[in-house]
Design a protein around this motif. Structure first.
Motif, short mmCIF file in Angstrom:
data_model
loop_
_atom_site.label_atom_id
_atom_site.label_comp_id
_atom_site.label_asym_id
_atom_site.label_seq_id
_atom_site.Cartn_x
_atom_site.Cartn_y
_atom_site.Cartn_z
N GLU A 286 -43.45 -39.96 39.85
CA GLU A 286 -44.48 -40.84 39.34
C GLU A 286 -45.71 -40.87 40.24
N ALA A 287 -45.51 -40.68 41.54
CA ALA A 287 -46.63 -40.67 42.48
C ALA A 287 -47.35 -39.32 42.48
N GLY A 288 -46.80 -38.33 41.77
CA GLY A 288 -47.42 -37.01 41.72
C GLY A 288 -47.16 -36.17 42.95
N CYS A 289 -46.09 -36.49 43.68
CA CYS A 289 -45.77 -35.76 44.92
C CYS A 289 -44.91 -34.53 44.67
N VAL A 290 -44.15 -34.52 43.56
CA VAL A 290 -43.24 -33.41 43.30
C VAL A 290 -43.38 -32.94 41.85
N ARG A 291 -42.93 -31.71 41.63
CA ARG A 291 -42.81 -31.13 40.29
C ARG A 291 -41.33 -30.87 40.05
N VAL A 292 -40.88 -31.11 38.84
CA VAL A 292 -39.47 -30.91 38.52
C VAL A 292 -39.36 -29.93 37.37
N SER A 293 -38.55 -28.89 37.56
CA SER A 293 -38.26 -27.92 36.51
C SER A 293 -36.87 -28.24 36.00
N ARG A 294 -36.82 -28.70 34.78
CA ARG A 294 -35.53 -29.09 34.22
C ARG A 294 -34.84 -27.87 33.62
N PRO A 295 -33.51 -27.85 33.66
CA PRO A 295 -32.78 -26.70 33.10
C PRO A 295 -32.96 -26.65 31.58
N VAL A 296 -32.82 -25.45 31.03
CA VAL A 296 -32.94 -25.25 29.59
C VAL A 296 -31.70 -25.83 28.92
N PRO A 297 -31.87 -26.67 27.88
CA PRO A 297 -30.70 -27.20 27.18
C PRO A 297 -29.90 -26.07 26.53
N PRO A 298 -28.57 -26.19 26.49
CA PRO A 298 -27.73 -25.13 25.93
C PRO A 298 -28.10 -24.76 24.50
N ALA A 299 -28.62 -25.71 23.72
CA ALA A 299 -28.98 -25.43 22.34
C ALA A 299 -30.15 -24.46 22.25
N GLN A 300 -30.96 -24.35 23.30
CA GLN A 300 -32.11 -23.47 23.28
C GLN A 300 -31.83 -22.11 23.91
N LEU A 301 -30.64 -21.93 24.44
CA LEU A 301 -30.29 -20.65 25.04
C LEU A 301 -29.95 -19.65 23.93
N PRO A 302 -30.21 -18.37 24.17
CA PRO A 302 -29.87 -17.37 23.15
C PRO A 302 -28.36 -17.25 22.97
N ASP A 303 -27.98 -16.85 21.77
CA ASP A 303 -26.57 -16.68 21.44
C ASP A 303 -25.98 -15.52 22.26
N ALA A 304 -24.77 -15.69 22.74
CA ALA A 304 -24.10 -14.66 23.55
C ALA A 304 -23.92 -13.37 22.76
N ARG A 305 -23.70 -13.48 21.46
CA ARG A 305 -23.53 -12.30 20.61
C ARG A 305 -24.80 -11.46 20.60
N ILE A 306 -25.95 -12.11 20.51
CA ILE A 306 -27.23 -11.40 20.50
C ILE A 306 -27.46 -10.71 21.85
N LEU A 307 -27.14 -11.39 22.93
CA LEU A 307 -27.29 -10.78 24.25
C LEU A 307 -26.39 -9.56 24.40
N ARG A 308 -25.17 -9.65 23.90
CA ARG A 308 -24.23 -8.52 23.96
C ARG A 308 -24.79 -7.33 23.18
N GLU A 309 -25.40 -7.59 22.00
CA GLU A 309 -25.98 -6.51 21.20
C GLU A 309 -27.16 -5.86 21.93
N VAL A 310 -27.95 -6.65 22.62
CA VAL A 310 -29.08 -6.12 23.38
C VAL A 310 -28.57 -5.22 24.50
N ILE A 311 -27.54 -5.68 25.23
CA ILE A 311 -26.96 -4.90 26.31
C ILE A 311 -26.41 -3.59 25.77
N ASP A 312 -25.69 -3.66 24.67
CA ASP A 312 -25.14 -2.45 24.05
C ASP A 312 -26.24 -1.49 23.62
N GLY A 313 -27.33 -2.03 23.08
CA GLY A 313 -28.46 -1.21 22.66
C GLY A 313 -29.12 -0.53 23.86
#
Length: 114
Positions: free
Chosen positions: A83-110
């Motif tokens: 609130e004082a503007g002394c720090v910046r916070v990077s919050r983790p990406v919510p699991p719902a916004q992460l890419p599907d593991a199946r899609i990542l596997r297809e990319v790796i295979d490709g």
């Protein structure tokens, strides 16, 4: 030894907005934050957290361990610093916004097929 409720002024939530810090949220010192007289108004625990963040970006859990403070206290203090503007916070990406593991596997295979 100072009791945690004394360090936070009896507060259990981070700031009036009630922001919640995940253990893996990354905290970095903000260059535009208060320096000199403004920083002097911060408590010693606030300044210790700020010094740790200036050295390198750290997670909330790391800050808690380095400052030897309970995580709940660190979250409240970080809320003050945010609130004082002394720090910046990077919050983790919510699991719902992460890419599907199946899609990542297809990319790796490709890529391997190339």
């Amino acid at each position: 030894m100072v009791r945690p409720y004394a360090v936070t002024g009896g507060r259990t939530k981070a700031g009036p907005s009630g922001v919640r810090f995940d253990l893996i949220a990354l905290v970095a010192a903000d260059d535009g934050g208060p320096d000199g007289p403004g920083e002097a108004l911060l408590g010693p625990e606030h300044r210790a957290l700020l010094a740790l963040c200036r050295d390198e970006t750290q997670s909330v859990a790391e800050l808690s361990a380095e400052a030897d403070l309970p995580v709940g206290v660190v979250r409240v203090l970080l809320g003050d610093l945010l609130e004082a503007g002394c720090v910046r916070v990077s919050r983790p990406v919510p699991p719902a916004q992460l890419p599907d593991a199946r899609i990542l596997r297809e990319v790796i295979d490709g890529l391997r097929a190339l």
